[in-house]
Enzyme design. Structure first.
Site, PDB file in Angstrom:
ATOM      1  N   LYS A  86       0.730  -1.774  -0.027  1.00 31.41           N
ATOM      2  CA  LYS A  86       0.234  -0.148  -0.332  1.00 31.41           C
ATOM      3  C   LYS A  86       1.002   1.134   0.135  1.00 31.41           C
ATOM      4  CE  LYS A  86      -4.013   2.292   0.364  1.00 31.41           C
ATOM      5  NZ  LYS A  86      -3.728   2.608  -0.980  1.00 31.41           N
ATOM      6  N   GLN A 107       7.087   3.791   4.170  1.00 38.56           N
ATOM      7  CA  GLN A 107       6.389   3.332   3.365  1.00 38.56           C
ATOM      8  C   GLN A 107       5.401   2.392   4.545  1.00 38.56           C
ATOM      9  OE1 GLN A 107       3.716   5.718   1.638  1.00 38.56           O
ATOM     10  NE2 GLN A 107       2.051   5.364   3.251  1.00 38.56           N
ATOM     11  N   LYS A 110       5.522   3.543   8.121  1.00 37.09           N
ATOM     12  CA  LYS A 110       4.584   3.818   8.923  1.00 37.09           C
ATOM     13  C   LYS A 110       2.780   3.371   8.691  1.00 37.09           C
ATOM     14  CE  LYS A 110       4.274   7.779   5.687  1.00 37.09           C
ATOM     15  NZ  LYS A 110       3.576   8.409   4.238  1.00 37.09           N
ATOM     16  N   LYS A 122       5.364   1.614  -2.852  1.00 41.51           N
ATOM     17  CA  LYS A 122       5.735   3.402  -3.725  1.00 41.51           C
ATOM     18  C   LYS A 122       5.425   3.185  -5.618  1.00 41.51           C
ATOM     19  CE  LYS A 122       5.210   7.631  -2.131  1.00 41.51           C
ATOM     20  NZ  LYS A 122       4.084   7.914  -0.966  1.00 41.51           N
ATOM     21  N   GLY A 161      -2.394   8.479  -4.251  1.00 39.20           N
ATOM     22  CA  GLY A 161      -1.682   9.060  -4.878  1.00 39.20           C
ATOM     23  C   GLY A 161      -0.702   9.798  -3.823  1.00 39.20           C
ATOM     24  N   ASP A 162      -0.052  10.744  -4.949  1.00 38.55           N
ATOM     25  CA  ASP A 162       1.583  10.749  -3.627  1.00 38.55           C
ATOM     26  C   ASP A 162       1.500  13.288  -5.219  1.00 38.55           C
ATOM     27  OD1 ASP A 162       3.404  10.407  -1.369  1.00 38.55           O
ATOM     28  OD2 ASP A 162       4.621  11.772  -3.337  1.00 38.55           O
ATOM     29  N   ASN A 236      -1.677  19.200  -1.981  1.00 39.02           N
ATOM     30  CA  ASN A 236      -2.895  18.184  -0.828  1.00 39.02           C
ATOM     31  C   ASN A 236      -2.780  18.394   0.051  1.00 39.02           C
ATOM     32  OD1 ASN A 236      -3.320  15.604  -0.133  1.00 39.02           O
ATOM     33  ND2 ASN A 236      -5.425  16.459  -0.926  1.00 39.02           N
ATOM     34  N   SER A 381      -6.942   5.845   3.509  1.00 38.66           N
ATOM     35  CA  SER A 381      -6.900   4.344   2.106  1.00 38.66           C
ATOM     36  C   SER A 381      -7.394   3.615   2.792  1.00 38.66           C
ATOM     37  CB  SER A 381      -5.395   4.720   2.256  1.00 38.66           C
ATOM     38  OG  SER A 381      -5.292   5.471   1.012  1.00 38.66           O
TER      39      SER A 381
HETATM   40  P1  NDP Z   1       0.442  17.698  -4.704  1.00 38.90           P
HETATM   41  O1  NDP Z   1       1.619  17.431  -5.629  1.00 38.90           O
HETATM   42  O2  NDP Z   1      -0.661  18.202  -4.111  1.00 38.90           O
HETATM   43  O3  NDP Z   1       1.851  19.234  -3.752  1.00 38.90           O
HETATM   44  C1  NDP Z   1       2.805  19.306  -3.706  1.00 38.90           C
HETATM   45  C2  NDP Z   1       3.726  20.733  -3.345  1.00 38.90           C
HETATM   46  O4  NDP Z   1       5.048  20.604  -2.856  1.00 38.90           O
HETATM   47  C3  NDP Z   1       3.270  21.771  -4.306  1.00 38.90           C
HETATM   48  O5  NDP Z   1       2.804  23.522  -3.435  1.00 38.90           O
HETATM   49  C4  NDP Z   1       4.964  21.183  -5.250  1.00 38.90           C
HETATM   50  O6  NDP Z   1       4.860  22.660  -5.598  1.00 38.90           O
HETATM   51  C5  NDP Z   1       5.348  21.456  -4.061  1.00 38.90           C
HETATM   52  N1  NDP Z   1       6.699  20.617  -3.902  1.00 38.90           N
HETATM   53  C6  NDP Z   1       6.474  19.474  -5.340  1.00 38.90           C
HETATM   54  N2  NDP Z   1       8.634  19.473  -5.199  1.00 38.90           N
HETATM   55  C7  NDP Z   1       8.837  20.091  -4.747  1.00 38.90           C
HETATM   56  C8  NDP Z   1      10.376  20.720  -4.802  1.00 38.90           C
HETATM   57  N3  NDP Z   1      11.101  19.471  -5.903  1.00 38.90           N
HETATM   58  N4  NDP Z   1      10.928  21.825  -4.632  1.00 38.90           N
HETATM   59  C9  NDP Z   1       9.990  22.954  -4.052  1.00 38.90           C
HETATM   60  N5  NDP Z   1       8.304  21.735  -3.784  1.00 38.90           N
HETATM   61  C10 NDP Z   1       7.735  20.919  -4.210  1.00 38.90           C
HETATM   62  O7  NDP Z   1       1.548  16.101  -2.986  1.00 38.90           O
HETATM   63  P2  NDP Z   1       1.081  16.167  -1.301  1.00 38.90           P
HETATM   64  O8  NDP Z   1       0.504  17.526  -1.139  1.00 38.90           O
HETATM   65  O9  NDP Z   1       0.053  15.203  -1.696  1.00 38.90           O
HETATM   66  O10 NDP Z   1       2.603  16.134  -1.350  1.00 38.90           O
HETATM   67  C11 NDP Z   1       3.508  16.864  -0.603  1.00 38.90           C
HETATM   68  C12 NDP Z   1       4.408  16.043   0.426  1.00 38.90           C
HETATM   69  O11 NDP Z   1       3.642  14.974   1.491  1.00 38.90           O
HETATM   70  C13 NDP Z   1       5.338  14.520  -0.491  1.00 38.90           C
HETATM   71  O12 NDP Z   1       6.471  14.057  -0.072  1.00 38.90           O
HETATM   72  C14 NDP Z   1       4.093  13.693  -0.282  1.00 38.90           C
HETATM   73  O13 NDP Z   1       5.148  12.340  -0.604  1.00 38.90           O
HETATM   74  C15 NDP Z   1       3.939  13.384   1.429  1.00 38.90           C
HETATM   75  N6  NDP Z   1       2.313  13.346   1.197  1.00 38.90           N
HETATM   76  C16 NDP Z   1       1.532  13.360   0.694  1.00 38.90           C
HETATM   77  C17 NDP Z   1       0.231  12.329   1.427  1.00 38.90           C
HETATM   78  C18 NDP Z   1      -0.816  12.574  -0.012  1.00 38.90           C
HETATM   79  O14 NDP Z   1      -1.701  11.978   0.879  1.00 38.90           O
HETATM   80  N7  NDP Z   1      -0.573  13.096  -0.479  1.00 38.90           N
HETATM   81  C19 NDP Z   1       0.738  11.750   2.018  1.00 38.90           C
HETATM   82  C20 NDP Z   1       1.390  11.455   2.828  1.00 38.90           C
HETATM   83  C21 NDP Z   1       2.492  11.891   2.785  1.00 38.90           C
HETATM   84  P3  NDP Z   1       4.657  23.009  -7.395  1.00 38.90           P
HETATM   85  O15 NDP Z   1       3.253  22.746  -7.795  1.00 38.90           O
HETATM   86  O16 NDP Z   1       5.709  23.744  -8.071  1.00 38.90           O
HETATM   87  O17 NDP Z   1       5.253  21.425  -7.363  1.00 38.90           O
HETATM   88  O1  2IT Z   2       3.707   8.948   1.855  1.00 38.92           O
HETATM   89  C1  2IT Z   2       2.161   8.494   1.865  1.00 38.92           C
HETATM   90  O2  2IT Z   2       1.787   8.087   2.776  1.00 38.92           O
HETATM   91  C2  2IT Z   2       0.960   8.573   0.636  1.00 38.92           C
HETATM   92  N1  2IT Z   2       1.392   9.271  -0.751  1.00 38.92           N
HETATM   93  C3  2IT Z   2      -0.690   8.395   0.768  1.00 38.92           C
HETATM   94  C4  2IT Z   2      -0.515   6.871   0.882  1.00 38.92           C
HETATM   95  C5  2IT Z   2      -1.877   5.736   0.471  1.00 38.92           C
HETATM   96  O3  2IT Z   2      -2.041   4.624   0.707  1.00 38.92           O
HETATM   97  O4  2IT Z   2      -3.120   6.556   0.578  1.00 38.92           O
END
Ligand code: NDP
Ligand code: 2IT
Length: 449
Positions: A86, A107, A110, A122, A161-162, A236, A381
């Protein structure tokens, strides 16, 4: 320990992100291994460092002008001791094997903390969705799933997603899987509310992060009310973290993207946040537009060749990195500490360098590590998978109550295990040890295979 790290580097050359994630765990779980010699005899640490399966494939697709593109696709099936693989899919030009192995490795631990039966994995691609039309994104997702489908399944491997993969991409991926397999199953999470998705899944990572931080400050006799916070990112995780911080009476003074950050001394209140959500989620705009709309805010472009990011020099009580890995280096961490930061909560995966974690923890500030503090997304999830298996939908109140319960459990377990092994208040060691113990027990029970 150091020989395991050395061998890991030798066997996985050039994979610096994977080395970093592994090193953090290897350095903190020794007390658990000392207390359970069978983990040592059965070489659990070395076994958990090796992906069970590493899938790499080619993705060919055509853009709106008929030009052909070739991308790399991956799925790292890291460990299935606790349940089906997952974990999310990341679409970003920086994606490579090292980044996905670090994310898959994180992951596993976590997911172990969530209390749910979930293994870890992943995947993703170096495809860049930025600037692409919906039709191009659909075309890419269809091509990606036309290979991925044979490796995943509702009881085998369940992606989500991520970075770069949100509701739109999950929709296209799900549609393709359903068509190829002729089955409607919970093979992906983060689905739309009307077709198998869980209420609160989009909000869950950001909300969960702040629930965790709230538990942490409460355990220390404090509260988030009135605290000034720096948040990075504007995706997100970041935007829903801001929403929850606002609802708890904190003030958020920043948000960012990969080009720069905005500083709004007055705080991103609920009206401004609604604008930001529309800007980022619907219009896919840039954070600089916030400062054009609100004159009291300033935008600062970030020069990535600098040795630090000025965002982390803003003065605040709390910092919540919610963008990407290694966005807080040692200098950034020192800048936060110099400005008296009291709480750092990781929303992104591995946003802080190993040296940075050390600097923050030694300063006496509370530090919430990603594996513990951002687990609310994958936990929800897990709730989505349960609802799909039962063929029903839970109400928002029920999902929110379960999310809060999971975050409290992760918080309390991390603290208790840290205490038990002589590391009181150290959430990094506590969460790593608790998760490792759970995975190790399952691996020992299931034998060498
Ligand atoms: P999104 O794609 O929704 O947003 C990513 C954000 O981070 C954007 O603002 C993006 O800016 C910025 N970003 C991405 N890459 C870079 C970079 N190299 N340098 C600076 N800024 C950057 O992703 P999420 O919000 O889903 O994910 C954000 C973080 O949280 C990641 O590390 C992800 O692995 C983690 N995460 C996400 C989960 C989820 O459920 N979605 C769960 C747990 C962790 P720009 O638009 O300019 O690229
Ligand atoms: O980093 C993370 O925990 C995620 N991007 C969410 C993974 C998931 O299966 O919901």
């Amino acid at each position: 320990m150091s020989d395991i790290i050395e061998k890991l580097i030798q066997k996985n050359p050039g994979e610096s992100e994977f080395h970093q994630a592994a090193e953090e765990v290897i350095k903190t779980v020794q007390p658990v291994i000392d207390a359970n010699p069978k983990y040592h005899e059965e070489r659990i640490l070395e076994r958990v460092l090796e992906p069970e399966r590493l899938i790499s494939f080619k993705v060919e697709w055509t853009d709106d002008r008929g030009r052909v593109h070739i991308n790399k696709g991956f799925r790292v099936e890291m460990n299935s001791a606790l349940g089906p693989y997952k974990g999310g899919l990341r679409f970003h030009p920086s994606v490579n094997q090292s980044i996905l192995k670090f994310l898959g490795f994180e992951q596993v631990f976590k997911n172990a903390l969530t209390t749910l039966p979930l293994g870890g994995g992943k995947g993703g691609s170096d495809f860049d969705p930025k600037g692409r039309s919906d039709r191009e994104v659909m075309s890419f997702c269809q091509a990606f799933m036309s290979e991925l489908f044979r490796h995943i399944g509702a009881f085998t491997d369940v992606p989500a997603g991520d970075i770069g993969v949100g509701g739109r991409e999950i929709g296209y991926l799900f549609g393709t899987y359903k068509k190829i397999k002729n089955e409607f199953t919970g093979v992906l999470t983060g689905k739309g509310l009307g077709w198998g998705g869980s209420v609160l899944r989009p909000e869950a990572t950001g909300y969960g992060l702040i629930y965790f931080a709230n538990n942490m400050v409460k355990a220390n006799g404090d509260s988030l009310e009135g605290k000034t916070c720096i948040v990075s990112g504007s995706g997100n995780v970041a935007l829903y973290a801001i929403e929850k911080l606002n609802s708890l009476g904190a003030k958020v003074i920043s948000a960012s993207d990969s080009s720069g950050y905005i500083y709004d001394e007055a705080g991103i209140d609920s009206d401004k946040l609604a604008y930001l959500m529309e800007l980022k989620f619907a219009k896919r705009g840039r954070i600089s537009e916030y400062a054009e709309k609100y004159s009291e805010a300033n935008y600062f472009a970030v020069d990535r060749s600098m040795d630090h990011n000025p965002l982390w020099k803003l003065k605040a009580d709390c910092a919540f990195p919610c963008a990407t890995q290694n966005e807080i280096n040692d200098i950034d961490a020192q800048n936060l500490v110099n400005n008296g930061v009291k709480i750092v909560g990781e929303g992104a995966n591995m946003p802080t360098s190993l040296g940075g974690i050390d600097i923050i923890q030694k300063s006496g500030a509370l530090f919430a590590p990603a594996k513990a503090s951002n687990a609310g997304g994958v936990a929800t999830s897990g709730f989505e998978m349960t609802q799909n298996r039962m063929g029903l939908y839970w109400k928002k109140e029920e999902v929110d109550a379960r999310l809060q319960e999971v975050m409290k459990s992760i918080h309390d377990t991390s603290l208790q295990v840290a205490e038990k092994y002589g590391k009181p208040g150290d959430y990094v060691s506590g969460s790593n040890m608790a998760a490792f113990e759970k995975v190790a027990e399952a691996m020992v029970s299931q034998g060498v295979n």
